[in-house]
Design a protein around this motif. Structure first.
Motif, PDB file in Angstrom:
ATOM      1  N   LEU A   6       6.017  -8.224  -3.482  1.00 37.64           N
ATOM      2  CA  LEU A   6       6.589  -6.897  -3.676  1.00 37.64           C
ATOM      3  C   LEU A   6       7.138  -6.752  -5.087  1.00 37.64           C
ATOM      4  CD1 LEU A   6       8.519  -6.331  -0.314  1.00 37.64           C
ATOM      5  CD2 LEU A   6       6.181  -5.636  -0.899  1.00 37.64           C
ATOM      6  N   TRP A   7       7.106  -5.540  -5.591  1.00 39.24           N
ATOM      7  CA  TRP A   7       7.724  -5.220  -6.879  1.00 39.24           C
ATOM      8  C   TRP A   7       9.089  -4.636  -6.590  1.00 39.24           C
ATOM      9  CZ3 TRP A   7       4.809  -2.195 -11.293  1.00 39.24           C
ATOM     10  CH2 TRP A   7       5.684  -2.007 -12.363  1.00 39.24           C
ATOM     11  N   TRP A  63       2.125  -7.330 -13.054  1.00 39.48           N
ATOM     12  CA  TRP A  63       2.644  -6.176 -12.340  1.00 39.48           C
ATOM     13  C   TRP A  63       1.588  -5.069 -12.324  1.00 39.48           C
ATOM     14  CZ3 TRP A  63       5.773  -9.435 -15.038  1.00 39.48           C
ATOM     15  CH2 TRP A  63       6.979  -9.834 -14.444  1.00 39.48           C
ATOM     16  N   LEU A  64       1.295  -4.547 -11.137  1.00 35.82           N
ATOM     17  CA  LEU A  64       0.282  -3.510 -10.965  1.00 35.82           C
ATOM     18  C   LEU A  64       0.930  -2.262 -10.377  1.00 35.82           C
ATOM     19  CD1 LEU A  64      -2.553  -5.647  -9.280  1.00 35.82           C
ATOM     20  CD2 LEU A  64      -2.232  -5.219 -11.724  1.00 35.82           C
ATOM     21  N   ASP A  65       0.540  -1.090 -10.891  1.00 39.22           N
ATOM     22  CA  ASP A  65       0.947   0.163 -10.266  1.00 39.22           C
ATOM     23  C   ASP A  65      -0.277   1.054 -10.096  1.00 39.22           C
ATOM     24  OD1 ASP A  65       0.418   1.289 -12.743  1.00 39.22           O
ATOM     25  OD2 ASP A  65       2.465   1.972 -13.121  1.00 39.22           O
ATOM     26  N   VAL A 106       0.837  -1.208   0.000  1.00 38.12           N
ATOM     27  CA  VAL A 106       0.000   0.000   0.000  1.00 38.12           C
ATOM     28  C   VAL A 106       0.870   1.255   0.000  1.00 38.12           C
ATOM     29  CG1 VAL A 106      -1.631   1.333   1.393  1.00 38.12           C
ATOM     30  CG2 VAL A 106      -1.984  -1.110   1.051  1.00 38.12           C
ATOM     31  N   LYS A 107       1.965   1.211   0.740  1.00 37.95           N
ATOM     32  CA  LYS A 107       2.864   2.362   0.805  1.00 37.95           C
ATOM     33  C   LYS A 107       3.545   2.604  -0.543  1.00 37.95           C
ATOM     34  CE  LYS A 107       6.729   4.240   3.462  1.00 37.95           C
ATOM     35  NZ  LYS A 107       7.678   3.999   4.593  1.00 37.95           N
ATOM     36  N   ALA A 108       3.977   1.529  -1.211  1.00 36.13           N
ATOM     37  CA  ALA A 108       4.663   1.667  -2.500  1.00 36.13           C
ATOM     38  C   ALA A 108       3.708   1.931  -3.655  1.00 36.13           C
ATOM     39  CB  ALA A 108       5.478   0.404  -2.783  1.00 36.13           C
ATOM     40  N   ARG A 109       2.420   1.561  -3.476  1.00 34.62           N
ATOM     41  CA  ARG A 109       1.383   1.725  -4.496  1.00 34.62           C
ATOM     42  C   ARG A 109       1.680   0.923  -5.758  1.00 34.62           C
ATOM     43  NH1 ARG A 109      -0.619   7.037  -6.403  1.00 34.62           N
ATOM     44  NH2 ARG A 109      -2.419   5.729  -6.868  1.00 34.62           N
ATOM     45  N   ARG A 110       2.438  -0.158  -5.607  1.00 35.06           N
ATOM     46  CA  ARG A 110       2.659  -1.071  -6.724  1.00 35.06           C
ATOM     47  C   ARG A 110       3.031  -2.439  -6.164  1.00 35.06           C
ATOM     48  NH1 ARG A 110       8.355   0.189  -9.800  1.00 35.06           N
ATOM     49  NH2 ARG A 110       9.770  -0.634  -8.196  1.00 35.06           N
TER      50      ARG A 110
END
Length: 394
Positions: free
Chosen positions: A392-393, A351-353, A273-277
């Motif tokens: 994680l990405w 992969w989601l951003d 959630v913090k990285a938004r990806r």
């Protein structure tokens, strides 16, 4: 002892060789039946479901015809609360510890360097250089960075520690995070004989070959300290401490035992959630309306692929999806093959951003699986398809 109807984990220990048929027809003269390890989650779902019906004393013929309904198992047409939420290969050590095993996902390549040393390389989302065209519809492409072309090494499985390191984006230890298939099972090729139903005898000239899978055992003369089987997480049913299963083709014997504890996956929702990806990794075959696109992903007029499912919003920018597979099976209630469907294979990575979700919404989506509400196919949802986890990405 009987467990409550919350999520429970079973270790399925084969007591015989297993016939784990894939989706290729065989039985004709000279044909070859290849086994699939691990089998589809529907194999475990059907075996456990049938064993629970027998344990409860349900009339199986009446259940198959829809005349009897079980509060947890429902009917063949309308499944109840029971469902498989995770199904993996696993090994149980002499001290009772259980280690789940996963095939390397599509964004993880194992190759051998000069000198014969193994290394793991991650596929990276990248924009293609100018002048290079592709038919892919995603903004980024899954690219394997390497100076010289190399051939991937197959036949390896990630241990639970290796799987956790992979999800966190950490480097893998080649010595402790990988297990060879030859240390887990062996194949035993067997010859079958076609039968003439009218004469109730062997049909002349109809010989075929099928693979039997012999899981490694501690008592085998191989110096290993573990038994190999399967790990199945189920929920929505009251499970006895032990069940005897008819597992796979020909109904070979297996024992399912409840486990008190199993290693859990890390909760990565806060950093995601913090990285938004993040990465979305399939842990079972995906039966999606959009083919390779997961449920909830649609392409808009601008060409972007937006993901929206149960409160989780994001943009899908890259995907590593191997060639599609086909799943089917045998419907015991109807005594006929199930419809064959194309699926996105286990281990496909998206992969989601531009992610918009809370940690609770991310955890809720994992619990639900990639299904709409109501699900597109309630029976296949109960069988364990469309399951995934977050990574994680890096």
């Amino acid at each position: 002892m009987v467990a409550t109807a919350t999520r429970q984990t079973l270790f399925i220990e084969p007591l015989d060789v297993l016939i784990l048929r894939g989706n290729k027809l065989f039985g004709d003269p000279g044909s070859f039946g290849e086994s699939l390890v691990p089998p589809w989650p529907s194999v475990a779902a059907g075996a456990i479901r049938s064993a629970l019906l027998a344990h409860k004393g349900v009339d199986l013929r009446a259940f198959a015809s829809g005349q009897v309904q079980d509060p947890e198992l429902g009917t063949p047409q309308q499944p109840g609360s029971f469902r498989v939420v995770n199904f993996r290969l696993a090994r149980r050590f002499a001290d009772g510890r259980v280690d789940s095993l996963c095939a390397p996902p599509a964004d993880l390549v194992i190759r051998r360097k000069d000198g014969g040393v193994l290394e793991c390389v991650r596929v990276q989302p990248r924009e293609l250089p100018a002048g290079i065209q592709s038919s892919a519809v995603t903004k980024l492409h899954a690219v394997l960075p390497e100076r010289e072309r190399s051939k991937p090494e197959g036949g390896y499985w990630l241990t639970h520690e290796g799987w956790v390191a992979y999800l966190k984006g950490n480097d893998l230890d080649m010595n402790s995070h990988l297990v060879r298939s030859s240390d887990l099972w062996a194949l035993d090729t067997r010859v079958g004989v076609g039968l003439d139903p009218a004469k109730r005898s062997a049909a002349e000239g109809k010989l075929f070959t099928v693979q039997a899978v012999a899981m490694r055992k501690q008592h085998h003369a191989n110096g290993r300290d573990h038994d190999v089987g399967f790990l199945a997480e189920v929920e929505g049913a009251t499970i006895p401490n032990e069940l005897m299963l008819r597992f796979g083709g020909d109904g070979r014997a297996a024992r399912a035992s409840l486990l008190d504890s199993v290693p859990s996956e890390p909760d990565l929702t806060e950093p995601i959630v913090k990285a938004r990806r993040c990465r979305l990794i399939l842990t079972s075959p995906g039966i999606f309306p959009g083919g390779w696109l997961p449920t909830g992903a649609t392409q808009n007029d601008t060409g972007e692929i937006r993901f929206a499912l149960h409160g989780v919003l994001a943009r899908l920018v890259c995907a590593a999806v191997p060639r599609c597979e086909v799943v089917s099976g045998w419907d015991l209630a109807k005594w006929q093959p199930k419809p064959a469907k194309r699926v996105a294979p286990t281990g496909s990575v998206y992969w989601l951003d531009e992610l918009e979700a809370t940690p609770a919404q991310l955890r809720n989506l994992v619990a639900r699986g990639l299904w709409s509400d109501p699900p597109e196919d309630a029976a296949q949802r109960a069988e364990g398809f469309n399951r995934f986890t977050w990574g994680l990405w890096p």
